[in-house]
Write an enzyme that holds these catalytic residues in place. Structure first.
Site, PDB file in Angstrom:
ATOM      1  N   GLY A 167      21.544  37.117  37.247  1.00  9.87           N
ATOM      2  CA  GLY A 167      22.269  36.065  36.520  1.00  9.87           C
ATOM      3  C   GLY A 167      23.091  35.275  37.522  1.00  9.87           C
ATOM      4  N   ILE A 169      26.055  35.784  38.800  1.00 10.85           N
ATOM      5  CA  ILE A 169      26.712  36.531  39.889  1.00 10.85           C
ATOM      6  C   ILE A 169      25.659  37.037  40.890  1.00 10.85           C
ATOM      7  CG2 ILE A 169      28.154  38.540  40.435  1.00 10.85           C
ATOM      8  CD1 ILE A 169      29.397  38.136  37.562  1.00 10.85           C
ATOM      9  N   ILE A 248      28.431  46.781  41.023  1.00  9.49           N
ATOM     10  CA  ILE A 248      29.556  45.986  40.498  1.00  9.49           C
ATOM     11  C   ILE A 248      29.237  45.579  39.061  1.00  9.49           C
ATOM     12  CG2 ILE A 248      30.378  45.101  42.721  1.00  9.49           C
ATOM     13  CD1 ILE A 248      29.017  42.382  41.875  1.00  9.49           C
ATOM     14  N   ARG A 250      28.319  47.695  35.632  1.00 13.49           N
ATOM     15  CA  ARG A 250      29.073  48.453  34.638  1.00 13.49           C
ATOM     16  C   ARG A 250      28.806  49.930  34.853  1.00 13.49           C
ATOM     17  NH1 ARG A 250      31.981  44.895  33.677  1.00 13.49           N
ATOM     18  NH2 ARG A 250      32.534  43.928  31.699  1.00 13.49           N
ATOM     19  N   GLU A 279      35.011  55.347  33.154  1.00 15.06           N
ATOM     20  CA  GLU A 279      36.216  54.870  33.838  1.00 15.06           C
ATOM     21  C   GLU A 279      37.357  54.700  32.820  1.00 15.06           C
ATOM     22  OE1 GLU A 279      34.222  51.268  35.400  1.00 15.06           O
ATOM     23  OE2 GLU A 279      35.724  50.092  34.327  1.00 15.06           O
ATOM     24  N   HIS A 297      37.387  48.750  39.553  1.00 14.24           N
ATOM     25  CA  HIS A 297      36.900  47.644  38.709  1.00 14.24           C
ATOM     26  C   HIS A 297      37.713  46.368  38.982  1.00 14.24           C
ATOM     27  CE1 HIS A 297      34.714  46.792  34.658  1.00 14.24           C
ATOM     28  NE2 HIS A 297      34.814  45.682  35.376  1.00 14.24           N
ATOM     29  N   ILE A 298      37.628  45.906  40.235  1.00 21.11           N
ATOM     30  CA  ILE A 298      38.451  44.756  40.649  1.00 21.11           C
ATOM     31  C   ILE A 298      37.615  43.541  41.070  1.00 21.11           C
ATOM     32  CG2 ILE A 298      40.482  46.077  41.344  1.00 21.11           C
ATOM     33  CD1 ILE A 298      39.416  45.715  44.303  1.00 21.11           C
TER      34      ILE A 298
HETATM   35  C1  DGY Z   1      33.930  41.168  33.684  1.00 25.68           C
HETATM   36  O1  DGY Z   1      34.484  40.089  33.434  1.00 25.68           O
HETATM   37  O2  DGY Z   1      32.958  41.575  33.028  1.00 25.68           O
HETATM   38  C2  DGY Z   1      34.484  41.970  34.791  1.00 25.68           C
HETATM   39  O3  DGY Z   1      33.792  43.144  34.977  1.00 25.68           O
HETATM   40  C3  DGY Z   1      35.937  42.249  34.519  1.00 25.68           C
HETATM   41  O4  DGY Z   1      36.014  43.095  33.408  1.00 25.68           O
END
Ligand code: DGY
Length: 337
Positions: A167, A169, A248, A250, A279, A297-298
């Protein structure tokens, strides 16, 4: 399904819930137009507390910590919108929200580049063993420096990165990889257009081929029940022993115990994780691994981007309560002009 609009009485201040702490300026802005019940203590609601907090409000700003399902909505007779401060919305049971006639929104786009930057940073930190090296320095081991005994890493430049989930990202990470002279392969539910593939310099391959050939595997796909444990023991077995795995996406996309076993057994080189099953708990076996970089989760966490996410969630909420279509409506069938 109908949506009741509340636009006739200007003195009416709709009640809203802000389920997690947000920036004070954003809260002040909300207080101008709404009667706000806010959880600035940031203590996560229990399911019972959430159900009660939603019972008399017309709108709610929530985050991934709030599971919005039929139970959470069972008393929420006035609710018109749940606005997630997150692009991922696996905390939403969308069919249940839609059945309740409630609009659901998320925060796409505003976090794409920040999250792609972080994905690349985590990849670099993992491949080059940066946190392990820092521990080495802090432990006073620098005097053990030698040509062969430093924490030796893996190169990024001219290696192959395999991106699962292409997607916005994923495409952002691919474009960053091109700057490092990396070959980009990807796997996605649907193939990109030839133009988008060209813009990312990316070639579509099967998941198996990606796992076999990539030096670095980066996971950026949304969590759905179908994607549960996309990477487990049998997928890791396909990877190169020199490969890194970056998540990164889920928690739940990776089988964390299988990953810990693989890291401990030297089946892959290293992992970088920003998200975890269950988490904020982290699997104890992962915590035992030294060849891992852990983050809480940053990926979207820069001040500018978090402010933009909150602002977009507020825009969504304001639009819905003014009878307008929110800019990032997930369940468009609920909205009636
Ligand atoms: C999202 O926006 O999905 C990021 O993982 C922050 O929660």
């Amino acid at each position: 399904m109908t949506t009741q609009h509340n636009t006739t009485n200007p003195a009416h201040k709709p009640k809203i819930l802000v389920a997690r702490a947000i920036f004070p300026e954003a809260l002040a802005k909300l207080e101008e137009s709404f009667e706000v019940r806010s959880n600035q203590s940031d203590k996560i609601f229990t399911p019972e507390e959430l159900q009660k907090a939603l019972s008399d409000v017309e709108g709610a700003l929530v985050a991934g910590s709030e599971r919005i399902d039929a139970i959470a909505l069972s008393e929420a007779k006035n609710l018109k919108i749940v606005a997630n401060i997150s692009v991922g919305y696996n905390n939403f049971d969308v069919p249940a929200i839609t059945a309740a006639g409630v609009m659901a929104t998320n925060t796409p786009d505003v976090l794409t580049d920040t999250t792609a930057d972080f994905g690349f940073a985590l990849l670099m930190a993992t491949a080059r063993r940066i946190t392990e090296s820092e521990h080495w320095v802090r432990a006073g081991k620098w005097d053990q420096w030698s040509i062969v005994n430093n924490p030796l890493g893996m190169d990024l430049h001219h290696s192959t990165v395999g991106i699962i989930g292409m997607g916005r990202i994923g495409q952002g990470i691919a474009k960053r990889a091109l700057g490092f002279g990396m070959k980009v392969v990807y796997h996605n539910r649907s193939r990109l257009s030839p133009e988008d593939e060209k813009a990312c310099g990316a070639s579509y391959v099967s998941k198996e081929e990606l796992l076999r050939t990539a030096d670095h595997v980066v996971l950026v796909l949304p969590y759905t029940p179908q994607n549960h444990h996309t990477i487990g023991a049998s997928e890791i077995a396909l990877m190169k022993p020199t490969a890194t795995l970056i998540n990164i996406a889920r928690g739940g996309i990776v089988d964390d115990l299988a990953l810990a076993n693989a890291l401990q057994g030297g089946k892959i080189f290293a992992a970088g994780l920003d998200v975890f099953e269950g988490e904020p708990q982290v699997h104890p076996e992962l915590l035992k691994c030294s060849n891992i970089v852990l983050a809480p989760h940053i990926a979207s966490a820069t001040e500018k981007t978090r402010r933009a996410m909150v602002d977009l969630a507020i825009e969504n909420l304001q639009a819905a309560l003014a009878g307008k279509k929110p800019p990032s409506l997930i369940n468009a069938e609920v909205f009636q002009d």
